[in-house]
Design a protein around this motif. Sequence first.
Motif, PDB file in Angstrom:
ATOM      1  N   GLU A   1       8.594  11.602  -0.772  1.00  0.00           N
ATOM      2  CA  GLU A   1       8.837  10.183  -1.092  1.00  0.00           C
ATOM      3  C   GLU A   1       8.405   9.558  -0.010  1.00  0.00           C
ATOM      4  O   GLU A   1       8.285   9.931   0.955  1.00  0.00           O
ATOM      5  CB  GLU A   1      10.498  10.378  -0.823  1.00  0.00           C
ATOM      6  CG  GLU A   1      10.873  10.976  -2.231  1.00  0.00           C
ATOM      7  CD  GLU A   1      12.096  10.137  -2.576  1.00  0.00           C
ATOM      8  OE1 GLU A   1      12.957  11.267  -3.180  1.00  0.00           O
ATOM      9  OE2 GLU A   1      12.971   9.984  -1.756  1.00  0.00           O
ATOM     10  N   GLU A   2       6.908   8.673  -1.084  1.00  0.00           N
ATOM     11  CA  GLU A   2       6.462   7.691   0.491  1.00  0.00           C
ATOM     12  C   GLU A   2       6.960   6.031  -0.469  1.00  0.00           C
ATOM     13  O   GLU A   2       7.027   5.532  -1.952  1.00  0.00           O
ATOM     14  CB  GLU A   2       5.198   7.563  -0.007  1.00  0.00           C
ATOM     15  CG  GLU A   2       5.272   8.655   0.758  1.00  0.00           C
ATOM     16  CD  GLU A   2       5.002   9.170   2.119  1.00  0.00           C
ATOM     17  OE1 GLU A   2       4.970   7.829   2.916  1.00  0.00           O
ATOM     18  OE2 GLU A   2       5.849   9.855   2.867  1.00  0.00           O
ATOM     19  N   GLU A   3       7.739   5.226  -0.206  1.00  0.00           N
ATOM     20  CA  GLU A   3       7.806   3.615  -0.146  1.00  0.00           C
ATOM     21  C   GLU A   3       6.959   2.959  -0.581  1.00  0.00           C
ATOM     22  O   GLU A   3       6.680   2.289  -1.335  1.00  0.00           O
ATOM     23  CB  GLU A   3       9.335   3.467   0.443  1.00  0.00           C
ATOM     24  CG  GLU A   3      10.650   3.407   0.321  1.00  0.00           C
ATOM     25  CD  GLU A   3      11.746   2.986   1.225  1.00  0.00           C
ATOM     26  OE1 GLU A   3      11.241   2.217   1.540  1.00  0.00           O
ATOM     27  OE2 GLU A   3      13.182   3.278   1.089  1.00  0.00           O
ATOM     28  N   ARG A   4       5.836   3.365   0.324  1.00  0.00           N
ATOM     29  CA  ARG A   4       4.837   2.641   0.749  1.00  0.00           C
ATOM     30  C   ARG A   4       3.701   3.376   1.278  1.00  0.00           C
ATOM     31  O   ARG A   4       4.399   4.189   1.246  1.00  0.00           O
ATOM     32  CB  ARG A   4       4.631   0.971   0.687  1.00  0.00           C
ATOM     33  CG  ARG A   4       4.773   1.099   3.058  1.00  0.00           C
ATOM     34  CD  ARG A   4       5.211   0.041   3.382  1.00  0.00           C
ATOM     35  NE  ARG A   4       5.254   0.465   4.532  1.00  0.00           N
ATOM     36  CZ  ARG A   4       4.237   0.231   5.423  1.00  0.00           C
ATOM     37  NH1 ARG A   4       3.066  -0.259   5.620  1.00  0.00           N
ATOM     38  NH2 ARG A   4       4.546   0.665   6.647  1.00  0.00           N
ATOM     39  N   LEU A   5       2.529   2.889   1.227  1.00  0.00           N
ATOM     40  CA  LEU A   5       1.561   3.719   1.639  1.00  0.00           C
ATOM     41  C   LEU A   5       0.644   2.993   2.702  1.00  0.00           C
ATOM     42  O   LEU A   5      -0.210   2.120   3.061  1.00  0.00           O
ATOM     43  CB  LEU A   5       0.218   3.629   0.780  1.00  0.00           C
ATOM     44  CG  LEU A   5       0.482   4.617  -0.561  1.00  0.00           C
ATOM     45  CD1 LEU A   5      -0.905   4.910  -1.276  1.00  0.00           C
ATOM     46  CD2 LEU A   5       1.318   5.644  -0.249  1.00  0.00           C
ATOM     47  N   PRO A   6       1.526   3.012   3.884  1.00  0.00           N
ATOM     48  CA  PRO A   6       1.036   2.638   4.917  1.00  0.00           C
ATOM     49  C   PRO A   6      -0.289   2.764   5.658  1.00  0.00           C
ATOM     50  O   PRO A   6      -0.461   4.108   5.494  1.00  0.00           O
ATOM     51  CB  PRO A   6       2.076   3.191   6.026  1.00  0.00           C
ATOM     52  CG  PRO A   6       2.340   3.956   6.035  1.00  0.00           C
ATOM     53  CD  PRO A   6       2.868   4.219   3.947  1.00  0.00           C
ATOM     54  N   THR A   7      -0.786   1.947   6.520  1.00  0.00           N
ATOM     55  CA  THR A   7      -2.474   2.151   7.261  1.00  0.00           C
ATOM     56  C   THR A   7      -2.586   2.536   8.650  1.00  0.00           C
ATOM     57  O   THR A   7      -1.462   2.710   9.313  1.00  0.00           O
ATOM     58  CB  THR A   7      -3.356   1.488   6.635  1.00  0.00           C
ATOM     59  OG1 THR A   7      -3.379   0.486   7.469  1.00  0.00           O
ATOM     60  CG2 THR A   7      -3.219   0.979   5.420  1.00  0.00           C
ATOM     61  N   GLN A   8      -2.832   2.875   9.106  1.00  0.00           N
ATOM     62  CA  GLN A   8      -3.644   3.398  10.156  1.00  0.00           C
ATOM     63  C   GLN A   8      -3.196   2.566  11.060  1.00  0.00           C
ATOM     64  O   GLN A   8      -3.017   1.666  12.228  1.00  0.00           O
ATOM     65  CB  GLN A   8      -4.892   4.040  11.593  1.00  0.00           C
ATOM     66  CG  GLN A   8      -4.762   4.179  12.200  1.00  0.00           C
ATOM     67  CD  GLN A   8      -5.848   5.085  12.623  1.00  0.00           C
ATOM     68  OE1 GLN A   8      -6.769   5.424  11.978  1.00  0.00           O
ATOM     69  NE2 GLN A   8      -5.872   6.300  13.233  1.00  0.00           N
ATOM     70  N   ARG A   9      -3.659   0.793  10.458  1.00  0.00           N
ATOM     71  CA  ARG A   9      -3.344  -0.289  11.252  1.00  0.00           C
ATOM     72  C   ARG A   9      -1.706  -0.647  11.211  1.00  0.00           C
ATOM     73  O   ARG A   9      -2.313  -0.997  12.008  1.00  0.00           O
ATOM     74  CB  ARG A   9      -3.791  -1.206  10.118  1.00  0.00           C
ATOM     75  CG  ARG A   9      -4.548  -2.835  11.096  1.00  0.00           C
ATOM     76  CD  ARG A   9      -5.122  -3.217  10.118  1.00  0.00           C
ATOM     77  NE  ARG A   9      -5.144  -4.774  10.375  1.00  0.00           N
ATOM     78  CZ  ARG A   9      -4.382  -5.831  10.026  1.00  0.00           C
ATOM     79  NH1 ARG A   9      -3.236  -5.704   9.568  1.00  0.00           N
ATOM     80  NH2 ARG A   9      -3.956  -7.294  10.685  1.00  0.00           N
ATOM     81  N   ASP A  10      -1.431   0.065  10.156  1.00  0.00           N
ATOM     82  CA  ASP A  10       0.015  -0.618  10.613  1.00  0.00           C
ATOM     83  C   ASP A  10       0.915  -0.033  11.986  1.00  0.00           C
ATOM     84  O   ASP A  10       1.268  -0.314  12.807  1.00  0.00           O
ATOM     85  CB  ASP A  10       1.406  -0.046   9.493  1.00  0.00           C
ATOM     86  CG  ASP A  10       0.379  -1.341   8.076  1.00  0.00           C
ATOM     87  OD1 ASP A  10       0.414  -2.211   7.483  1.00  0.00           O
ATOM     88  OD2 ASP A  10       0.806   0.183   7.416  1.00  0.00           O
ATOM     89  N   GLY A  11       0.608   1.510  12.200  1.00  0.00           N
ATOM     90  CA  GLY A  11       1.073   1.917  13.756  1.00  0.00           C
ATOM     91  C   GLY A  11      -0.043   1.076  14.560  1.00  0.00           C
ATOM     92  O   GLY A  11       0.763   1.252  15.911  1.00  0.00           O
ATOM     93  N   ALA A  12      -1.593   0.742  14.142  1.00  0.00           N
ATOM     94  CA  ALA A  12      -2.010   0.304  15.549  1.00  0.00           C
ATOM     95  C   ALA A  12      -0.884  -1.085  15.971  1.00  0.00           C
ATOM     96  O   ALA A  12      -1.102  -1.005  16.720  1.00  0.00           O
ATOM     97  CB  ALA A  12      -3.559   0.326  15.590  1.00  0.00           C
TER      98      ALA A  12
ATOM     99  N   GLY B   1      -2.727  13.612   2.618  1.00  0.00           N
ATOM    100  CA  GLY B   1      -3.825  12.769   1.204  1.00  0.00           C
ATOM    101  C   GLY B   1      -2.980  11.310   0.953  1.00  0.00           C
ATOM    102  O   GLY B   1      -3.590  10.662   0.551  1.00  0.00           O
ATOM    103  N   ILE B   2      -1.554  11.321   1.373  1.00  0.00           N
ATOM    104  CA  ILE B   2      -0.770  10.050   1.467  1.00  0.00           C
ATOM    105  C   ILE B   2      -1.431   8.813   1.710  1.00  0.00           C
ATOM    106  O   ILE B   2      -1.423   7.843   1.726  1.00  0.00           O
ATOM    107  CB  ILE B   2       0.217  10.566   1.137  1.00  0.00           C
ATOM    108  CG1 ILE B   2       1.002  11.004  -0.249  1.00  0.00           C
ATOM    109  CG2 ILE B   2       1.011   9.081   0.908  1.00  0.00           C
ATOM    110  CD1 ILE B   2       2.432  11.854   0.210  1.00  0.00           C
ATOM    111  N   HIS B   3      -1.642   9.988   3.569  1.00  0.00           N
ATOM    112  CA  HIS B   3      -2.095   9.024   4.429  1.00  0.00           C
ATOM    113  C   HIS B   3      -3.346   9.392   4.995  1.00  0.00           C
ATOM    114  O   HIS B   3      -3.209  10.098   6.284  1.00  0.00           O
ATOM    115  CB  HIS B   3      -1.010   9.434   5.573  1.00  0.00           C
ATOM    116  CG  HIS B   3       0.556   8.498   4.995  1.00  0.00           C
ATOM    117  ND1 HIS B   3       0.858   7.056   5.376  1.00  0.00           N
ATOM    118  CD2 HIS B   3       1.401   9.150   5.261  1.00  0.00           C
ATOM    119  CE1 HIS B   3       2.081   7.261   4.926  1.00  0.00           C
ATOM    120  NE2 HIS B   3       2.314   8.261   4.632  1.00  0.00           N
TER     121      HIS B   3
END
Length: 502
Positions: A4-15, A173-175
């Motif tokens: 389950e995913e509430e949103r599709l975070p990007t690598q920039r979010d973690g960065a 696939g999601i991220h």
Amino acid sequence: MMGEEERLPTQRDGAEEIHSKPENGARTCVCGPIYWFRMLAKELHWSFVFGVVIVYGMSQGLGGALAMVGTEYYMKDVQKVQPSDAQFYSGITSIPWIVKPIWGLLTDVVPVFGYHRKPYFLFAGFMGVFAMLFVSIHKEVHIVLALLSLTAGSASVAIADVTVDACVAQKSGIHPSLAADIQSLCALSAAIGSLVGFSFSGIFVHLIGPQGVFGLLTIPAWLVLLVGLLLKENRISNFPYEQMNQNFLKAGKSMWKTLKCPEVWRPCLYMYLSFSLSLSISEGMFYWATDSKDGPSFSKEIIGYVMAIGSIGSLLGAILYQYGLKNCPFRDLLMWAQILSCLSGMLDLALVLRWNLKLGIPDYFFVVIDASVSQLIGRLKWMPLLVLSSKLCPAGIEGTFFALLMSIDNFGLLTSSWFGGLLLRVLKVTRTEFGNLWVAVLVRNLLRISPLFLLFLVPKGDPNSAILSDEVLNLKVVDEENRENENVELVSLVRSSDSDGR
């Protein structure tokens, strides 16, 4: 939650989270991995990270290290087989990894009592415990029964692995921007587990023998069983079991449709050929290093330490990939990894011909360098192939298709092992005769050049971008309603107990 995913975070979010922390030299070096680990737990959910650490780190890493050293000494000292036969038997015990698509298809399509994941973890754990107990308790067991037990133990690890692989492929696939980070997490967990396992493997074999080591392997199997018990998964009610045949048919059609795509079958062909052409003669080298009068005559402890240091090389390879090479194009990285693999193989030739002694380099020091370099290069070759494989999985059959891709790699390794055993037999390399071992090493090194001519099969593209078309990626096998109802999450024992109390 898993799946389950509430949103599709990007690598920039973690960065942003990582770079928001103070960067001041030593503190950054120490805290950087911690921030990276926290970022993955936040973006991908802690349950996913926990599952990867248990299966890759404990079951495959630590358990695999103990099993490797224990099995080699078991075949040599207890069963007393020839090197070529030991090479062949090692291929037999790897067969469960070749049929991984079967396990993946079952977990994706066939729920047991309404659950897709829990029963397979539980089954894998129980099978591993009983298989390792059998081969450890019986002192004099026929080679056929021993192989059946070792193969069952291998199957237990493979079944647990394929369930986590499904989650890895789904998360990748999601991220897509975190696909390399996910594979780095898997590799680091396996490498650290291997380091710990190899460090103690030789000591355990010396103190309690190979069969005693098999007894210790029940511990990782119990942990897999524990994962199944802690797995929270919503039960699917009124599952249409009468439609399973239709689901199998849909899965088969989806896999065939995906495999027919040139962007899929071409890298699959490269993965198989690149592994199969790199012949494995590891059993011949092991017998020579421990039994040959002209060899180094390493003790059990030394063998374990050498493999442990080699796993450090694998760990360094994963770190190097994560922090310096994960954005390199697949084709470029695989080209240099193959070239370095061919060159590093010459270290074995120098060792067997005793050139290192002529140069004044002690055997132990030379073997440590050889193992570290080989493992580092092997990891650099393996990592981009894992990332590539995770990007070739269509939605709905992630577990099945990722398992299929991994089985292609494992079938290549099986081919490498059996043809390597055949080469040792043809060259008459036995328990006491090692005169032609250097020829086997030379043939193996020459064959390592051939995958360079197959690199045109590998995509040129950026590893952070999608490879498959939207039409293939959006293939569905399981009913959407069932997938929405499926809620897989690893939870704490306390929460599990609370749920049971209700």
